[in-house]
Design a protein around this motif. Structure first.
Motif, short mmCIF file in Angstrom:
data_model
loop_
_atom_site.label_atom_id
_atom_site.label_comp_id
_atom_site.label_asym_id
_atom_site.label_seq_id
_atom_site.Cartn_x
_atom_site.Cartn_y
_atom_site.Cartn_z
N PRO A 336 0.83 -1.22 0.00
CA PRO A 336 0.00 0.00 0.00
C PRO A 336 0.86 1.27 0.00
O PRO A 336 1.91 1.32 0.65
N VAL A 337 0.38 2.26 -0.74
CA VAL A 337 1.08 3.55 -0.83
C VAL A 337 0.31 4.53 0.07
O VAL A 337 -0.66 5.17 -0.36
N ARG A 338 0.75 4.62 1.29
CA ARG A 338 0.03 5.47 2.25
C ARG A 338 0.23 6.95 1.92
O ARG A 338 1.34 7.37 1.58
N GLY A 339 -0.84 7.71 2.03
CA GLY A 339 -0.75 9.14 1.82
C GLY A 339 -0.81 9.58 0.37
O GLY A 339 -0.69 10.77 0.08
N ASP A 340 -0.97 8.63 -0.54
CA ASP A 340 -1.03 8.98 -1.97
C ASP A 340 -2.12 8.12 -2.61
O ASP A 340 -1.84 7.05 -3.17
N PRO A 341 -3.37 8.57 -2.54
CA PRO A 341 -4.49 7.75 -3.04
C PRO A 341 -4.36 7.34 -4.50
O PRO A 341 -4.73 6.23 -4.86
N ASP A 342 -3.84 8.23 -5.33
CA ASP A 342 -3.73 7.90 -6.75
C ASP A 342 -2.74 6.77 -6.99
O ASP A 342 -3.02 5.83 -7.75
N ALA A 347 -1.51 0.98 -7.83
CA ALA A 347 -0.89 -0.27 -7.39
C ALA A 347 -1.93 -1.38 -7.29
O ALA A 347 -1.70 -2.52 -7.74
N LEU A 348 -3.10 -1.07 -6.72
CA LEU A 348 -4.14 -2.08 -6.60
C LEU A 348 -4.67 -2.50 -7.97
O LEU A 348 -5.03 -3.66 -8.17
N ASP A 349 -4.70 -1.58 -8.91
CA ASP A 349 -5.14 -1.93 -10.27
C ASP A 349 -4.19 -2.96 -10.89
O ASP A 349 -4.64 -3.89 -11.58
#
Length: 536
Positions: A336-342, A347-349
């Protein structure tokens, strides 16, 4: 030698005392079992490793891996592996990690079906890591594991934890802290012996093992050796043949041509094959390192849609299901990339697309590197699976031959890719030397396979005179220049992550040596292990 070491007359000798609190792991009885294993199978492992070297020499002269003509009857025969135990039939999402105490608890509590405790690519084989790891697994097997961090936060097992499977080290990795007749023993036998001795009966009573992952096999004779190890252990401790179950990682190029043979050799003990795809990419580079026509492009461009990887994964599925074995998918290394929703969504895509492809193709389960990916992967396999697995899925029209499995991946060699290889390779080796075998770098959870790909590509690019898309010829001097340029950033990151003094400099020297030496090193972990032993 320590005071706890064996007497000078003993054949098996400990060069270090057990870490505090782990004395029971190295009991007289467990060491007697280890000695029996090494005495019986150590020479056989040496012979198998020598045969690997000879095969590589043939590859260097231009021979190509291929299906074996003398085992055609096995590939075309009508046979199946032994039935899969109930505990192993549903493995739709597995999480992996090193054998430290907190990671084992978190892995077992993660919500995945399986946690693989990894003594291999995700663990630095320091004496403390290895023996403490065995103690951690023993405690976890008995439900008696907890951990408190420096802030006072306590971690304990939840009810109904994941199934624990242990990955032992590869056959090529020695264990220098224990010798038999003055020679280092195979690390794989130490990992197996201590885990089996201390946990086999408890796991069997629970209906949860003992179960293993076997890495980096290159030939069906190596699989047969493991089957004999398992049978030897079963007979010695009164278990029925086939009690021990194993999953074999298909992560070397020679092994993909022998999947039927590997399953057949271990048919009483094997339950699955796994697509160890990152090590598989490294193996492609290793097998063809001497071939200037097989130079790999940037590692981030070598995805599972490349024909040689797509063919490998689909052939594994078809082979496994024809023989009654599970076909496990590969690792999603994103975190997970915390603090960067985009960036987090991106990453999840990537994870979602990868797992949807695996599930649609017929894989029975998959790997993730971080608990934050479990929900995404689980949802995909929940939709795809009508039952616990997809064993009934075959690929009857699949056409995969030697040419398809060896098809060279397309892609570019860029300066950005070169810089990324250097930065990630050096950072990972520095962490490994500091005792951390599983490291988050650039929002990916990296293990030894990453550094292996990075240094293998750089070796190829330098020794075969590759050029970047900008027309820059990749030379030793160019690599040294880049190292100098990114050095300050690497030092800041080393300080931020709390690496011990000297690890970064030592890692830089080792990485440079691996990339520039005239000879291609088989495994960077062998050279790095020499430095771990020298540190004491």
């Amino acid at each position: 030698m320590s005071e706890a070491a064996a007497t000078s007359e003993a054949r098996l000798k400990l060069m270090r005392s057990a870490p505090r609190g782990c004395e029971h792991i190295l009991s007289e009885e467990s060491l007697a079992f280890l000695e029996a294993l090494v005495d019986r199978f150590g020479p056989r492992i040496e012979s198998l490793l020598a045969r690997r070297q000879e095969r590589q020499r043939r590859f260097d002269r231009g021979e190509r891996p291929d299906f074996l003509p003398d085992t055609r009857s096995i590939r075309e025969g009508d046979w199946r592996v032994a039935p899969i135990p109930p505990a192993l039939r549903d493995r739709r999402v597995e999480i992996t990690g090193p054998v430290d105490r907190k990671m084992i608890i978190n892995g077992l509590n993660s919500g995945a079906r399986v946690f693989m405790a990894d003594f291999e690519d995700a663990s630095t084989p320091t004496w403390e890591n290895l023996i403490q790891g065995q103690r951690n697994i023993l405690d976890a097997t008995r439900g008696q594991i907890d951990f408190s961090d420096d802030s006072g936060k306590t971690y304990r097992l939840k009810d109904d934890p994941a199934l624990l499977i242990v990955r032992v080290r590869g056959l090529h990795l020695p264990e220098a802290h224990i010798t038999l007749d003055g020679r280092a023993i195979p690390g794989a036998l130490l990992d197996f012996a201590l885990h089996f001795f201390h946990n086999a009966h408890a796991l069997h009573e629970q209906g949860r093992g003992p179960y293993y992952y076997l890495p980096k096999l290159e030939h069906h004779d190596e699989a047969r050796m493991w089957a004999d190890v398992f049978r030897f252990a079963e007979e010695r401790f009164g278990f029925a043949n086939g009690t021990i179950k194993a999953t074999v990682l298909i992560e070397t190029l020679p092994a993909v041509f022998q999947m039927h043979e590997i399953l057949h050799a271990m048919r009483h003990h094997i339950v699955a094959l796994n697509c160890g795809r990152w090590d598989y990419i490294f193996s492609y580079a290793k097998v063809f390192h001497a071939d200037p026509q097989r130079v790999l492009p940037d590692r981030h461009s070598i995805g599972m849609t490349q024909p040689f990887l797509r063919s490998y994964s689909r052939l594994l599925i078809d082979t496994c299901h024809r023989r009654g074995a599970l076909a496990m998918g590969g690792m999603a290394a994103q975190i997970p990339v915390r603090g960067d929703p985009d960036r987090h969504a991106a990453a999840l895509d990537k994870v979602r697309a990868d797992k949807e492809r695996e599930a649609a193709d017929g894989h029975d389960g998959t790997w993730v590197a971080h608990p934050g990916l479990i929900e995404t992967a689980m949802a995909i396999f929940d939709r795809a699976l009508d039952g616990p697995n997809q064993l009934d899925r075959l690929l009857p029209d699949l056409q995969v031959d030697q040419a398809r499995l060896l098809e060279h991946p397309e892609g570019r060699i860029t300066e950005e890719g070169l810089r990324d290889n250097i930065a990630v390779g050096v950072q990972y080796i520095a962490a490994w030397l500091a005792g951390r075998g599983c490291v988050p770098i650039n929002h990916l959870m990296e293990d030894a396979a990453t550094a292996e790909i990075a240094r293998a590509q750089l070796w190829q690019w330098i020794h075969h005179g590759a050029t970047t898309t900008d027309g820059e010829r990749i030379t030793a001097d160019f690599v040294r220049t880049v190292l100098d340029e990114i050095g300050p950033d690497l030092r800041r990151e080393a300080e931020r992550s709390g690496l011990p003094a000297g690890c970064l400099e030592e890692a830089t020297a080792l990485f440079t040596e691996l990339c520039l030496d005239e000879d291609f090193a088989d495994f960077l972990t062998l050279k790095a292990y020499e430095r771990v032993i020298a540190r004491g």
